[in-house]
Scaffold this active site. Sequence first.
Site, PDB file in Angstrom:
ATOM      1  N   ASN A   2      43.093  42.571  33.331  1.00  0.00           N
ATOM      2  CA  ASN A   2      43.786  41.436  33.956  1.00  0.00           C
ATOM      3  C   ASN A   2      42.969  40.183  33.627  1.00  0.00           C
ATOM      4  O   ASN A   2      41.946  39.927  34.246  1.00  0.00           O
ATOM      5  CB  ASN A   2      43.855  41.670  35.475  1.00  0.00           C
ATOM      6  CG  ASN A   2      44.394  40.462  36.213  1.00  0.00           C
ATOM      7  OD1 ASN A   2      44.920  39.528  35.612  1.00  0.00           O
ATOM      8  ND2 ASN A   2      44.263  40.477  37.535  1.00  0.00           N
ATOM      9  N   TRP A   3      43.457  39.436  32.658  1.00  0.00           N
ATOM     10  CA  TRP A   3      42.690  38.262  32.203  1.00  0.00           C
ATOM     11  C   TRP A   3      42.799  37.081  33.153  1.00  0.00           C
ATOM     12  O   TRP A   3      42.105  36.093  32.994  1.00  0.00           O
ATOM     13  CB  TRP A   3      43.176  37.842  30.803  1.00  0.00           C
ATOM     14  CG  TRP A   3      42.653  38.695  29.696  1.00  0.00           C
ATOM     15  CD1 TRP A   3      41.838  39.793  29.795  1.00  0.00           C
ATOM     16  CD2 TRP A   3      42.881  38.513  28.296  1.00  0.00           C
ATOM     17  NE1 TRP A   3      41.563  40.297  28.557  1.00  0.00           N
ATOM     18  CE2 TRP A   3      42.194  39.536  27.613  1.00  0.00           C
ATOM     19  CE3 TRP A   3      43.620  37.586  27.545  1.00  0.00           C
ATOM     20  CZ2 TRP A   3      42.203  39.641  26.217  1.00  0.00           C
ATOM     21  CZ3 TRP A   3      43.636  37.695  26.156  1.00  0.00           C
ATOM     22  CH2 TRP A   3      42.930  38.716  25.504  1.00  0.00           C
ATOM     23  N   LYS A   4      43.695  37.159  34.107  1.00  0.00           N
ATOM     24  CA  LYS A   4      43.921  36.030  35.039  1.00  0.00           C
ATOM     25  C   LYS A   4      44.140  34.744  34.233  1.00  0.00           C
ATOM     26  O   LYS A   4      44.714  34.809  33.150  1.00  0.00           O
ATOM     27  CB  LYS A   4      42.759  35.929  36.032  1.00  0.00           C
ATOM     28  CG  LYS A   4      42.495  37.289  36.696  1.00  0.00           C
ATOM     29  CD  LYS A   4      41.600  37.251  37.885  1.00  0.00           C
ATOM     30  CE  LYS A   4      41.431  38.671  38.424  1.00  0.00           C
ATOM     31  NZ  LYS A   4      40.652  38.730  39.643  1.00  0.00           N
TER      32      LYS A   4
ATOM     33  N   HIS B  67      49.468  41.054  43.124  1.00  0.00           N
ATOM     34  CA  HIS B  67      48.016  40.888  43.081  1.00  0.00           C
ATOM     35  C   HIS B  67      47.568  40.115  44.322  1.00  0.00           C
ATOM     36  O   HIS B  67      48.265  39.214  44.785  1.00  0.00           O
ATOM     37  CB  HIS B  67      47.601  40.140  41.809  1.00  0.00           C
ATOM     38  CG  HIS B  67      46.115  40.189  41.604  1.00  0.00           C
ATOM     39  ND1 HIS B  67      45.263  39.349  42.275  1.00  0.00           N
ATOM     40  CD2 HIS B  67      45.339  40.994  40.841  1.00  0.00           C
ATOM     41  CE1 HIS B  67      44.015  39.635  41.921  1.00  0.00           C
ATOM     42  NE2 HIS B  67      44.037  40.631  41.046  1.00  0.00           N
TER      43      HIS B  67
ATOM     44  N   GLU C 294      45.536  37.816  44.751  1.00  0.00           N
ATOM     45  CA  GLU C 294      45.459  36.357  44.580  1.00  0.00           C
ATOM     46  C   GLU C 294      46.836  35.721  44.779  1.00  0.00           C
ATOM     47  O   GLU C 294      46.953  34.641  45.336  1.00  0.00           O
ATOM     48  CB  GLU C 294      44.858  36.028  43.205  1.00  0.00           C
ATOM     49  CG  GLU C 294      43.352  36.307  43.201  1.00  0.00           C
ATOM     50  CD  GLU C 294      42.769  36.689  41.854  1.00  0.00           C
ATOM     51  OE1 GLU C 294      43.411  36.468  40.813  1.00  0.00           O
ATOM     52  OE2 GLU C 294      41.638  37.234  41.856  1.00  0.00           O
TER      53      GLU C 294
ATOM     54  N   GLU D 191      43.142  47.650  45.078  1.00  0.00           N
ATOM     55  CA  GLU D 191      42.150  46.607  44.856  1.00  0.00           C
ATOM     56  C   GLU D 191      41.686  46.039  46.188  1.00  0.00           C
ATOM     57  O   GLU D 191      42.329  45.135  46.738  1.00  0.00           O
ATOM     58  CB  GLU D 191      42.741  45.476  44.012  1.00  0.00           C
ATOM     59  CG  GLU D 191      43.180  45.907  42.638  1.00  0.00           C
ATOM     60  CD  GLU D 191      43.088  44.757  41.638  1.00  0.00           C
ATOM     61  OE1 GLU D 191      42.415  44.935  40.624  1.00  0.00           O
ATOM     62  OE2 GLU D 191      43.668  43.697  41.898  1.00  0.00           O
TER      63      GLU D 191
ATOM     64  N   GLY E 158      36.093  40.214  41.966  1.00  0.00           N
ATOM     65  CA  GLY E 158      35.324  39.087  41.452  1.00  0.00           C
ATOM     66  C   GLY E 158      34.046  38.810  42.226  1.00  0.00           C
ATOM     67  O   GLY E 158      33.432  37.757  42.063  1.00  0.00           O
TER      68      GLY E 158
ATOM     69  N   SER F 172      35.638  44.430  40.575  1.00  0.00           N
ATOM     70  CA  SER F 172      34.289  44.446  39.992  1.00  0.00           C
ATOM     71  C   SER F 172      33.965  45.723  39.228  1.00  0.00           C
ATOM     72  O   SER F 172      32.833  46.212  39.251  1.00  0.00           O
ATOM     73  CB  SER F 172      33.228  44.173  41.064  1.00  0.00           C
ATOM     74  OG  SER F 172      33.450  42.909  41.665  1.00  0.00           O
TER      75      SER F 172
ATOM     76  N   GLY G 108      39.213  42.894  35.842  1.00  0.00           N
ATOM     77  CA  GLY G 108      39.284  41.448  35.675  1.00  0.00           C
ATOM     78  C   GLY G 108      38.182  40.958  34.759  1.00  0.00           C
ATOM     79  O   GLY G 108      38.269  41.083  33.531  1.00  0.00           O
ATOM     80  N   GLY G 109      37.123  40.444  35.354  1.00  0.00           N
ATOM     81  CA  GLY G 109      36.029  39.808  34.607  1.00  0.00           C
ATOM     82  C   GLY G 109      35.536  40.610  33.409  1.00  0.00           C
ATOM     83  O   GLY G 109      35.328  40.053  32.321  1.00  0.00           O
TER      84      GLY G 109
HETATM   85  P1  PGA Z   1      37.515  41.816  38.882  1.00  0.00           P
HETATM   86  O1  PGA Z   1      39.078  41.582  39.120  1.00  0.00           O
HETATM   87  O2  PGA Z   1      37.374  43.012  37.990  1.00  0.00           O
HETATM   88  O3  PGA Z   1      37.036  40.549  38.211  1.00  0.00           O
HETATM   89  O4  PGA Z   1      36.891  42.037  40.214  1.00  0.00           O
HETATM   90  C1  PGA Z   1      39.955  42.659  39.286  1.00  0.00           C
HETATM   91  C2  PGA Z   1      41.352  42.167  39.571  1.00  0.00           C
HETATM   92  O5  PGA Z   1      41.503  41.193  40.316  1.00  0.00           O
HETATM   93  O6  PGA Z   1      42.344  42.728  39.061  1.00  0.00           O
END
Ligand code: PGA
Length: 255
Positions: free
Chosen positions: A9-11, A100, A102, A172, A178, A218, A239-240
């Site tokens: 997930n590149w956001k 998600h 967010e 999640e 993050g 994470s 994500g990251g």
């Molecule tokens: P993260 O994000 O790996 O940077 O914690 C995961 C996500 O939000 O899908």
Amino acid sequence: MRRPLLAGNWKMNKTPTEARVWFAEFLEANPGYAGGAQTAVEVAILPSFPLLPIAAEQLAGSSVRYGGQDVSAHDWGAYTGEVAAAQLADLGSTYVIVGHSERREYWSESSELVAAKAAKAMENGLVPILCVGEKLEVREAGRAVAFTLEQLEASLTGINLATGEELVVAYEPVWAIGTGKTASAADAEEMAAAIRGFIRSRYGEEVASNIRILYGGSMKPTNTAEIMAGENVDGGLVGGASLKVDSFSQMIASV
Ligand code: PGA
């Protein structure tokens, strides 16, 4: 046997130019994915919408899948800023993230809206990656499993999986996204087992044994194998650590 899935997930990251470089470098570093043959670990990238045509072009002929990070609950029309499931499908998308945390948090998306988005995605042949998970205060109050299953149930309003449509669930925990904090492998497995149990009670054994449940929050090269060792954890939403070819490739190799 469920095939493991690592979805990046590149956001809201990367220019089209940077995405082009990432795809080329990924296929060079992971030649097993370049030829289109089935790999032991399925890989998907979920970039921002403007990067999807680049993904379509660069990943053509490879076995790397891609898709969006969100989708409209509407078919077409006067919904400024929205993206239709049919547009994602026409670009060759396989997956789309819905719900998600967010989006639930910053755009106040309700579970009912998330369910409508998932339904629209499935209607258009896309596989929703449906995200659920609790905040820290909910976990500290001992309600993580109950809360997450309630959120899942509401996010599946009107959705019938008994008809063969595919869905992926991503657990999640909000406090792990993050933050560098990860759920323990035991907590991830406990939740994944509870989610599978809920799916079984609602859709039956066949759907429950085939559905893939991811962990997200994470994830990185050093914790991927441990988290995925859980019988019910079938992969990760990353994500990251998916932004760099190196770390994402290491995660794939560690599965
Ligand atoms: P993260 O994000 O790996 O940077 O914690 C995961 C996500 O939000 O899908």
